[in-house]
Design an enzyme around this catalytic site. Structure first.
Site, PDB file in Angstrom:
ATOM      1  CB  ILE A 182       0.951  -0.831   1.638  1.00 47.84           C
ATOM      2  CG1 ILE A 182       1.453  -0.947   0.190  1.00 47.84           C
ATOM      3  CG2 ILE A 182       2.081  -0.373   2.566  1.00 47.84           C
ATOM      4  CD1 ILE A 182       1.968   0.350  -0.421  1.00 47.84           C
ATOM      5  N   GLY A 183      -1.092  -1.607   3.964  1.00 50.51           N
ATOM      6  CA  GLY A 183      -1.489  -1.542   5.375  1.00 50.51           C
ATOM      7  C   GLY A 183      -1.680  -2.924   5.985  1.00 50.51           C
ATOM      8  CG  HIS A 440      -5.200 -35.590  -7.873  1.00 48.06           C
ATOM      9  ND1 HIS A 440      -6.126 -34.866  -7.153  1.00 48.06           N
ATOM     10  CD2 HIS A 440      -4.998 -36.759  -7.194  1.00 48.06           C
ATOM     11  CE1 HIS A 440      -6.483 -35.578  -6.081  1.00 48.06           C
ATOM     12  NE2 HIS A 440      -5.803 -36.729  -6.086  1.00 48.06           N
TER      13      HIS A 440
HETATM   14  C1  LIG Z   1       5.522  -1.295   0.977  1.00 49.15           C
HETATM   15  C2  LIG Z   1       5.200  -1.489  -0.465  1.00 49.15           C
HETATM   16  C3  LIG Z   1       4.912  -2.755  -0.927  1.00 49.15           C
HETATM   17  C4  LIG Z   1       4.606  -2.953  -2.264  1.00 49.15           C
HETATM   18  N1  LIG Z   1       4.339  -4.227  -2.677  1.00 49.15           N
HETATM   19  C5  LIG Z   1       4.057  -4.450  -3.979  1.00 49.15           C
HETATM   20  C6  LIG Z   1       3.838  -5.772  -4.447  1.00 49.15           C
HETATM   21  O1  LIG Z   1       3.892  -6.730  -3.689  1.00 49.15           O
HETATM   22  N2  LIG Z   1       3.581  -5.945  -5.754  1.00 49.15           N
HETATM   23  C7  LIG Z   1       3.517  -4.882  -6.635  1.00 49.15           C
HETATM   24  O2  LIG Z   1       3.278  -5.108  -7.828  1.00 49.15           O
HETATM   25  N3  LIG Z   1       3.721  -3.621  -6.215  1.00 49.15           N
HETATM   26  C8  LIG Z   1       3.991  -3.380  -4.916  1.00 49.15           C
HETATM   27  N4  LIG Z   1       4.251  -2.105  -4.496  1.00 49.15           N
HETATM   28  C9  LIG Z   1       4.154  -1.006  -5.492  1.00 49.15           C
HETATM   29  C10 LIG Z   1       5.409  -0.937  -6.368  1.00 49.15           C
HETATM   30  O3  LIG Z   1       6.542  -0.782  -5.555  1.00 49.15           O
HETATM   31  C11 LIG Z   1       5.289   0.216  -7.347  1.00 49.15           C
HETATM   32  O4  LIG Z   1       4.089   0.097  -8.070  1.00 49.15           O
HETATM   33  C12 LIG Z   1       6.443   0.209  -8.324  1.00 49.15           C
HETATM   34  O5  LIG Z   1       7.682   0.334  -7.657  1.00 49.15           O
HETATM   35  C13 LIG Z   1       6.293   1.357  -9.327  1.00 49.15           C
HETATM   36  O6  LIG Z   1       7.357   1.309 -10.217  1.00 49.15           O
HETATM   37  P1  LIG Z   1       7.856   2.596 -10.992  1.00 49.15           P
HETATM   38  O7  LIG Z   1       8.994   2.135 -11.829  1.00 49.15           O
HETATM   39  O8  LIG Z   1       6.727   3.276 -11.643  1.00 49.15           O
HETATM   40  O9  LIG Z   1       8.376   3.603  -9.853  1.00 49.15           O
HETATM   41  P2  LIG Z   1       9.331   3.417  -8.618  1.00 49.15           P
HETATM   42  O10 LIG Z   1       9.592   2.019  -8.287  1.00 49.15           O
HETATM   43  O11 LIG Z   1       8.760   4.294  -7.553  1.00 49.15           O
HETATM   44  O12 LIG Z   1      10.707   4.027  -9.122  1.00 49.15           O
HETATM   45  C14 LIG Z   1      10.843   5.373  -9.410  1.00 49.15           C
HETATM   46  C15 LIG Z   1      12.306   5.731  -9.327  1.00 49.15           C
HETATM   47  O13 LIG Z   1      12.471   7.032  -9.855  1.00 49.15           O
HETATM   48  C16 LIG Z   1      13.475   7.709  -9.116  1.00 49.15           C
HETATM   49  N5  LIG Z   1      13.297   9.139  -9.323  1.00 49.15           N
HETATM   50  C17 LIG Z   1      12.221   9.899  -9.011  1.00 49.15           C
HETATM   51  N6  LIG Z   1      12.419  11.185  -9.412  1.00 49.15           N
HETATM   52  C18 LIG Z   1      13.644  11.227  -9.970  1.00 49.15           C
HETATM   53  C19 LIG Z   1      14.407  12.251 -10.584  1.00 49.15           C
HETATM   54  N7  LIG Z   1      13.949  13.489 -10.730  1.00 49.15           N
HETATM   55  N8  LIG Z   1      15.634  11.938 -11.022  1.00 49.15           N
HETATM   56  C20 LIG Z   1      16.144  10.693 -10.911  1.00 49.15           C
HETATM   57  N9  LIG Z   1      15.436   9.675 -10.368  1.00 49.15           N
HETATM   58  C21 LIG Z   1      14.213   9.932  -9.912  1.00 49.15           C
HETATM   59  C22 LIG Z   1      13.230   7.245  -7.692  1.00 49.15           C
HETATM   60  O14 LIG Z   1      14.409   7.399  -6.913  1.00 49.15           O
HETATM   61  C23 LIG Z   1      12.846   5.778  -7.906  1.00 49.15           C
HETATM   62  O15 LIG Z   1      13.965   4.952  -7.789  1.00 49.15           O
HETATM   63  C24 LIG Z   1       4.582  -1.870  -3.165  1.00 49.15           C
HETATM   64  C25 LIG Z   1       4.883  -0.590  -2.715  1.00 49.15           C
HETATM   65  C26 LIG Z   1       5.195  -0.396  -1.381  1.00 49.15           C
HETATM   66  C27 LIG Z   1       5.524   0.986  -0.923  1.00 49.15           C
END
Ligand SMILES: Cc1cc2nc3c(=O)[nH]c(=O)nc-3n(C[C@H](O)[C@H](O)[C@H](O)COP(=O)(O)OP(=O)(O)OC[C@H]3O[C@@H](n4cnc5c(N)ncnc54)[C@H](O)[C@@H]3O)c2cc1C
Length: 461
Positions: A182-183, A440
């Site tokens: 990310i950095g 190729h």
């Molecule tokens: C800047 C950046 C760039 C990234 N680039 C990449 C990339 O290129 N490729 C890649 O594979 N990964 C990338 N990632 C990582 C990726 O975004 C995460 O790994 C992924 O989104 C995780 O998915 P998840 O479903 O576990 O959680 P999340 O996507 O974090 O979703 C969790 C959801 O739960 C909701 N939530 C939390 N608590 C509650 C609650 N109590 N009630 C209701 N809703 C709730 C939140 O609002 C959120 O919408 C990146 C991350 C960042 C920050």
């Protein structure tokens, strides 16, 4: 639980949760998905993968048009960019994709609950004052950026990745703390748009976990592009000034780094705030992760957890795969997630992509290994496109001939790595890849060539 409102409630609509909800609907479950954000897609679509890649694309187009086309005989004069338009494009892409998920939810009759979910007891959650029961739950609440204790995020001068994706203007100077993916991706965006970027990293290398040779080459490329690095350096203090932030660092070359804005990209931590896991008797570790068994079950057998909130790489595709696997398990199917073949990509220029073991990991595993490398400079397509910075490195097991890892740096590495993913998933050998007929001229021939080199018969080696 008889007469529950839903067979399954998925908490969190990120790439883990929304994919789980759709798969559950496909398999005939009565399913609800709750998210506290007004849009679906979680971190990935709203403030992660997608907006960052949109900004990387616009800034890359500007960079290439300004500097790289001349060598191809194309003269582009007075190239400039419109920052608000770049941001609007990014927002538009995000909107289209999150709306797309909402349509999928409708098509699959998934009940969408908007609000923060909190367990009342192991069988019931509360969302906006209303209670919902379910036979099973999947927790997919993701992760959040880790702040530095002495530099809390204000998203104006001290930015998390979320703030850095929505700056009102291009800053003149930026310090990035943390040289993970990310950095370095966000450092690249702003460097290309004219910001003087300094990256401070505690470790001696950038992008930890990456094969050492590729990490070194990436750092050299980014340095050549103008990013300044302080490696092996710790930030010990931060002072907010009127027009910027002054950081004290422990480094032989320098003790202070000043910039208009600071991006703190030191990692992410699991997010379970407000879930009231205690009421559900779901355990967490000291680090805040939800421990699960091999079937994604938490300490409560009917409550599952997937994605960033559990152990493993914090990646969107890992979360989605776990979501599908967890639901298929619920449906009595026998899915598996092969953690050895989860790819990792850094979308810088050059891109870096890897899957499986690095050379160091394979050696440490006690195996006798074979390695092969093929440089893009010897590849015909790379000559035509001008993408000469790059290489493919493969690591194989000498005894079985099987591929153990594939590591790419260079143009389109993010697309090419899928060949390594399938090869690892299907237990292919170096010989399988070396003898598979690749088109190729393509960059993918470098994969074939690297495998040939490992086996001692590189045609162009
Ligand atoms: C800047 C950046 C760039 C990234 N680039 C990449 C990339 O290129 N490729 C890649 O594979 N990964 C990338 N990632 C990582 C990726 O975004 C995460 O790994 C992924 O989104 C995780 O998915 P998840 O479903 O576990 O959680 P999340 O996507 O974090 O979703 C969790 C959801 O739960 C909701 N939530 C939390 N608590 C509650 C609650 N109590 N009630 C209701 N809703 C709730 C939140 O609002 C959120 O919408 C990146 C991350 C960042 C920050």
């Amino acid at each position: 639980m008889p007469n529950a409102d839903f067979q399954l409630i998925v908490i969190g609509a990120g790439p883990g949760g929304y994919v789980a909800a759709i798969r559950a609907a496909q398999l005939g479950f009565k399913v609800a998905c709750v998210d506290k954000l007004p849009t679906l897609g979680g971190t990935c679509l709203n403030v992660g993968c997608i907006p960052s890649k949109a900004l990387l694309q616009s800034s890359d187009s500007y960079e290439r048009t300004s500097h790289s086309l001349k060598e191809q005989g194309v003269i582009a004069q007075h190239v400039t960019f419109d920052f608000p338009a770049i941001m609007q494009r990014k927002d538009g892409i995000v909107r289209t994709l999150v709306d797309g998920i909402a349509s999928h939810f409708k098509r699959h009759s998934i009940t969408r609950l908007e609000g923060s979910a909190s367990f009342v007891n192991p069988q019931e959650i509360e969302v906006n004052g209303k209670r919902y029961t379910a036979e099973q739950f999947i927790i997919a609440t993701g992760s959040e950026p880790i702040p530095l204790p002495f530099l809390p995020f204000d998203e104006k001068q001290i930015l998390s990745s979320t703030g850095a994706l929505s700056l009102p203007a291009v800053p003149k100077t930026m310090t990035v703390i943390g040289a993970g993916s990310i950095g370095v991706e966000l450092a690249s965006v702003y460097r290309r748009l004219g910001t003087a970027v300094t990256v401070i990293e505690m470790l001696d290398t950038i992008t930890p976990g990456m094969d050492a040779a590729l990490s070194k080459q990436l750092q050299q490329s980014l340095k050549k592009q103008g990013i300044e690095f302080f490696l092996g350096a710790t930030v010990t203090e931060g002072k907010i000034l009127k027009n910027g932030v002054s950081l004290a660092i422990n480094h032989a070359r320098q003790s202070r780094v000043d910039a208009e804005v600071v991006l703190v990209a030191i990692g992410r931590k699991p997010y379970t705030t407000g879930l009231n896991l205690k009421a559900a008797n779901v355990n967490t570790t000291q680090k805040g992760l939800i421990p699960v068994d091999g079937n994604f079950r938490t300490s409560q057998p009917h409550i599952y957890a997937i994605g960033d909130v559990i152990d493993g790489p914090m990646l969107a595709h890992k979360a989605s795969h776990e979501g599908i696997a967890a639901v298929e398990l619920l449906a009595g199917l026998s899915p598996t997630v092969n953690y050895m073949s989860i790819p990792n990509v850094v979308y810088t220029d050059p891109e870096v992509a890897s899957v499986g073991m690095t050379e160091a990991e394979a050696t440490a595993s006690g195996r006798k290994i074979l390695t092969g490398t093929s440089h893009f400079r010897g590849n015909a397509r790379a000559r035509c496109s001008g993408d000469l910075t790059g290489l493919v490195k493969v690591v194989g097991d000498e005894a079985t001939g099987r591929l153990l890892g594939m590591h790419l740096i260079g143009a389109h590495a993010s697309e090419m790595i899928s060949e390594g993913v399938i090869a690892l998933d299907k237990k292919a050998t170096l010989s399988d890849l070396a003898h598979a007929c690749h088109p190729h001229p393509t960059l993918s021939e470098a994969i074939m060539e690297a495998c040939q080199q490992a086996l001692g018969f590189a045609i162009h080696g």
